[in-house]
Design an enzyme around this catalytic site. Structure first.
Site, PDB file in Angstrom:
ATOM      1  N   ARG A 229       0.742  -1.054  -0.061  1.00 56.81           N
ATOM      2  CA  ARG A 229      -0.005   0.031   0.096  1.00 56.81           C
ATOM      3  C   ARG A 229       0.915   1.317   0.027  1.00 56.81           C
ATOM      4  O   ARG A 229       0.488   2.310  -0.650  1.00 56.81           O
ATOM      5  CB  ARG A 229      -1.115  -0.019   1.115  1.00 56.81           C
ATOM      6  CG  ARG A 229      -1.764   1.097   1.349  1.00 56.81           C
ATOM      7  CD  ARG A 229      -2.894   0.934   2.259  1.00 56.81           C
ATOM      8  NE  ARG A 229      -3.999   1.883   2.199  1.00 56.81           N
ATOM      9  CZ  ARG A 229      -4.298   2.874   3.521  1.00 56.81           C
ATOM     10  NH1 ARG A 229      -3.640   2.435   4.509  1.00 56.81           N
ATOM     11  NH2 ARG A 229      -4.887   3.800   3.271  1.00 56.81           N
TER      12      ARG A 229
ATOM     13  N   HIS B 282       0.940   4.451  -2.737  1.00 54.80           N
ATOM     14  CA  HIS B 282       0.591   5.782  -2.233  1.00 54.80           C
ATOM     15  C   HIS B 282       1.902   6.531  -2.664  1.00 54.80           C
ATOM     16  O   HIS B 282       1.731   7.915  -3.000  1.00 54.80           O
ATOM     17  CB  HIS B 282       0.345   5.957  -0.723  1.00 54.80           C
ATOM     18  CG  HIS B 282      -1.063   5.569  -0.222  1.00 54.80           C
ATOM     19  ND1 HIS B 282      -1.546   5.735   0.834  1.00 54.80           N
ATOM     20  CD2 HIS B 282      -2.058   4.582  -0.833  1.00 54.80           C
ATOM     21  CE1 HIS B 282      -2.613   5.115   1.172  1.00 54.80           C
ATOM     22  NE2 HIS B 282      -3.120   4.437  -0.062  1.00 54.80           N
TER      23      HIS B 282
ATOM     24  N   ASN C 204      -2.518   8.436   4.788  1.00 52.50           N
ATOM     25  CA  ASN C 204      -1.352   7.790   5.050  1.00 52.50           C
ATOM     26  C   ASN C 204      -1.136   7.523   6.351  1.00 52.50           C
ATOM     27  O   ASN C 204      -0.247   6.684   6.785  1.00 52.50           O
ATOM     28  CB  ASN C 204      -0.240   8.660   4.605  1.00 52.50           C
ATOM     29  CG  ASN C 204      -0.041   8.550   3.258  1.00 52.50           C
ATOM     30  OD1 ASN C 204      -0.499   7.629   2.294  1.00 52.50           O
ATOM     31  ND2 ASN C 204       0.406   9.727   2.377  1.00 52.50           N
TER      32      ASN C 204
ATOM     33  N   HIS D  33      -6.558  -5.666  -2.017  1.00 55.10           N
ATOM     34  CA  HIS D  33      -7.527  -5.745  -0.943  1.00 55.10           C
ATOM     35  C   HIS D  33      -7.664  -7.180  -0.278  1.00 55.10           C
ATOM     36  O   HIS D  33      -8.597  -7.556   0.325  1.00 55.10           O
ATOM     37  CB  HIS D  33      -8.490  -5.009  -0.938  1.00 55.10           C
ATOM     38  CG  HIS D  33      -8.418  -3.509  -1.145  1.00 55.10           C
ATOM     39  ND1 HIS D  33      -9.319  -2.544  -1.422  1.00 55.10           N
ATOM     40  CD2 HIS D  33      -7.390  -2.760  -0.878  1.00 55.10           C
ATOM     41  CE1 HIS D  33      -8.707  -1.399  -1.219  1.00 55.10           C
ATOM     42  NE2 HIS D  33      -7.310  -1.517  -1.039  1.00 55.10           N
TER      43      HIS D  33
HETATM   44  C1  HEM Z   1      -8.759   1.789  -5.867  1.00 54.66           C
HETATM   45  C2  HEM Z   1      -8.788   2.602  -4.858  1.00 54.66           C
HETATM   46  C3  HEM Z   1      -8.386   2.187  -3.425  1.00 54.66           C
HETATM   47  C4  HEM Z   1      -8.953   2.868  -2.392  1.00 54.66           C
HETATM   48  C5  HEM Z   1      -9.991   3.512  -2.510  1.00 54.66           C
HETATM   49  C6  HEM Z   1      -8.184   1.924  -1.172  1.00 54.66           C
HETATM   50  C7  HEM Z   1      -8.425   2.543  -0.014  1.00 54.66           C
HETATM   51  C8  HEM Z   1      -7.995   1.674   0.989  1.00 54.66           C
HETATM   52  C9  HEM Z   1      -8.399   1.862   2.470  1.00 54.66           C
HETATM   53  C10 HEM Z   1      -9.405   3.006   3.076  1.00 54.66           C
HETATM   54  C11 HEM Z   1      -7.520   0.864   3.252  1.00 54.66           C
HETATM   55  C12 HEM Z   1      -7.501   0.794   4.825  1.00 54.66           C
HETATM   56  C13 HEM Z   1      -6.932   1.839   5.545  1.00 54.66           C
HETATM   57  C14 HEM Z   1      -7.106   1.534   7.032  1.00 54.66           C
HETATM   58  O1  HEM Z   1      -8.392   1.667   7.380  1.00 54.66           O
HETATM   59  O2  HEM Z   1      -6.157   1.259   7.929  1.00 54.66           O
HETATM   60  C15 HEM Z   1      -6.849   0.253   2.360  1.00 54.66           C
HETATM   61  C16 HEM Z   1      -6.140  -0.848   2.657  1.00 54.66           C
HETATM   62  C17 HEM Z   1      -5.178  -1.452   1.754  1.00 54.66           C
HETATM   63  N1  HEM Z   1      -4.588  -1.083   0.568  1.00 54.66           N
HETATM   64 FE1  HEM Z   1      -6.053   0.011  -0.714  1.00 54.66          FE
HETATM   65  N2  HEM Z   1      -7.230   1.320  -1.677  1.00 54.66           N
HETATM   66  C18 HEM Z   1      -7.202   1.363  -3.086  1.00 54.66           C
HETATM   67  C19 HEM Z   1      -6.360   0.671  -3.959  1.00 54.66           C
HETATM   68  C20 HEM Z   1      -5.318  -0.041  -3.592  1.00 54.66           C
HETATM   69  C21 HEM Z   1      -4.167  -0.459  -4.375  1.00 54.66           C
HETATM   70  C22 HEM Z   1      -4.045   0.077  -5.912  1.00 54.66           C
HETATM   71  C23 HEM Z   1      -3.518  -0.962  -3.565  1.00 54.66           C
HETATM   72  C24 HEM Z   1      -2.008  -1.707  -4.021  1.00 54.66           C
HETATM   73  C25 HEM Z   1      -1.778  -2.126  -5.298  1.00 54.66           C
HETATM   74  C26 HEM Z   1      -3.891  -1.162  -2.281  1.00 54.66           C
HETATM   75  C27 HEM Z   1      -3.492  -1.956  -1.296  1.00 54.66           C
HETATM   76  C28 HEM Z   1      -4.060  -1.940  -0.084  1.00 54.66           C
HETATM   77  C29 HEM Z   1      -3.676  -2.831   0.904  1.00 54.66           C
HETATM   78  C30 HEM Z   1      -2.527  -4.029   0.992  1.00 54.66           C
HETATM   79  C31 HEM Z   1      -4.282  -2.518   2.195  1.00 54.66           C
HETATM   80  C32 HEM Z   1      -4.194  -3.113   3.610  1.00 54.66           C
HETATM   81  C33 HEM Z   1      -3.170  -2.082   4.253  1.00 54.66           C
HETATM   82  C34 HEM Z   1      -2.757  -2.908   5.562  1.00 54.66           C
HETATM   83  O3  HEM Z   1      -2.885  -3.958   5.869  1.00 54.66           O
HETATM   84  O4  HEM Z   1      -2.048  -1.997   6.313  1.00 54.66           O
HETATM   85  N3  HEM Z   1      -5.008  -0.474  -2.336  1.00 54.66           N
HETATM   86  N4  HEM Z   1      -6.866   0.813   1.090  1.00 54.66           N
END
Ligand code: HEM
Length: 331
Positions: free
Chosen positions: A63, A67, A95, A193
């Site tokens: 992530r 970002h 972030n 996700h």
């Molecule tokens: C398409 C639009 C996207 C949105 C709106 C989005 C939004 C989010 C949000 C809100 C979270 C949770 C944050 C939290 O509450 O702690 C999250 C987690 C995550 N996102 Fe996305 N995301 C997007 C695309 C992506 C992309 C493109 C990737 C990587 C290629 C990605 C990888 C991840 C990962 C791996 C997590 C888990 C993070 C953790 O375990 O700490 N996301 N995302």
């Protein structure tokens, strides 16, 4: 051979690829072969040593790389600390839940010991994300290197440019297209996700206050009601909870698999931005075709989009710098 051919045919059936997929652009494979021949090996070794003890770090590194690339390109700007006069990307709400900064700093320190001032933080992050995903059994993708580090990091830019969990399909696609990515990239990269965690406040509006009336009956009708009730009962017990964490792909949040897409089709995507993928006919068709497996098809499509993500607006040649510490610009 037959299996590989099947995967390629299946991959061609779901989503399109661009010529840029095979092109490193301004980057190149093995950029450090002469200047720091062991650089990539050091990062991989570090991941192999440490990720098994903390497998959830793989999600946050992935992530963080995303970002990074969405703001000023993949230039390590997300890794910079704020200074007295400036709040940095790190200080921005999207972030706030990134958790891998210290980890990146440690990998970079090991690389610096071998070759001081040679390998950029942007490259260390790109390689670390790729290798961490490999350690947890996820896909492999090529990481052409040669990214240079930026010297600017602004809180507001992260706020404006990182897509948010309440976005609808039109806005998500516009966000990705503004960065030079396309609909298939949105569908396959959202598949990230399938691993990781989210905090309740990233989606609790779907559980409690969807129309503004409030209360448990005011849930997002597009979220599976059994799942919503379960989240309210066992996880996000109040609308204001901002500390409890939830597995994004319940039961397999450490495993890179098809759980995300299968969950989406049962209306169990956690964010509105996840569910939004079903609102567009082409995106929905992609989700449906990949969800039935085999996982190798998703892996290949994800890998292709990761290469494209990792090339966004990179700084090369004489641009930027090679930061010695990822959290601060060189003096
Ligand atoms: C398409 C639009 C996207 C949105 C709106 C989005 C939004 C989010 C949000 C809100 C979270 C949770 C944050 C939290 O509450 O702690 C999250 C987690 C995550 N996102 Fe996305 N995301 C997007 C695309 C992506 C992309 C493109 C990737 C990587 C290629 C990605 C990888 C991840 C990962 C791996 C997590 C888990 C993070 C953790 O375990 O700490 N996301 N995302």
């Amino acid at each position: 051979m037959a299996a590989v051919a099947t995967i390629i045919v299946l991959a061609a059936m779901v989503g399109t690829a661009s010529a840029a997929d095979e092109d490193g652009g301004k980057l190149r494979q093995g950029f450090y072969d002469q200047s720091c021949p062991r650089a990539e090996q050091i990062v991989r070794h570090y991941m192999e040593q440490h990720v098994p003890h903390a497998p959830s770090v793989a999600a946050t590194l992935l992530r963080t790389h995303f970002h990074d690339c969405f703001v000023r390109g993949c230039d390590g700007s997300v890794l910079l600390n704020g200074t007295n006069g400036n709040e940095a990307e790190k200080d921005s709400p999207p972030n706030a839940s990134l958790r891998g900064f210290a980890f990146v700093d440690r990998v970079k320190a090991v690389v610096e010991q071998e070759c001081p001032g040679v390998v950029s933080c942007a490259d260390v992050l790109a390689l670390a994300a790729r290798d961490a995903i490999g350690v947890i059994g996820g896909p492999f993708w090529r990481v052409p290197t040669g990214r240079r580090d930026g010297r600017v990091s602004l809180k507001q830019e992260a706020l404006d440019q990182i897509p948010g969990p309440t976005m609808n399909f039109t806005d998500l696609l516009a966000s990705f297209q503004s960065k030079g990515l396309e609909l298939p990239d949105l569908v396959w990269l959202s598949g990230a996700h399938t691993i990781g965690i989210a905090h309740c406040d990233s989606f609790s509006e779907r559980l409690y206050n969807f129309t503004g009336r409030g209360g448990p009956s005011d849930a997002d009708p597009s979220l599976n009601p059994v799942y919503a009730a379960n989240l309210r009962r066992t996880k996000c017990a109040t609308p204001t909870d901002n500390t409890t964490i939830v597995e994004m792909d319940p039961g397999s949040f450490l495993t890179f698999d098809l759980g995300y897409y299968r969950g989406l089709l049962k209306s169990r995507g956690l964010f509105q931005s996840d569910h939004a993928l079903l609102m567009d006919a082409a995106a929905r068709a992609d989700v449906e075709s990949v969800a039935s497996g085999p996982p190798e098809v998703f892996f290949q499509l994800f890998a292709r989009s990761m290469v494209r993500l990792g090339m966004l607006e990179v700084k090369t040649g004489g641009e930027g710098e090679i930061r010695r510490h990822c959290a601060v610009v060189n003096s």
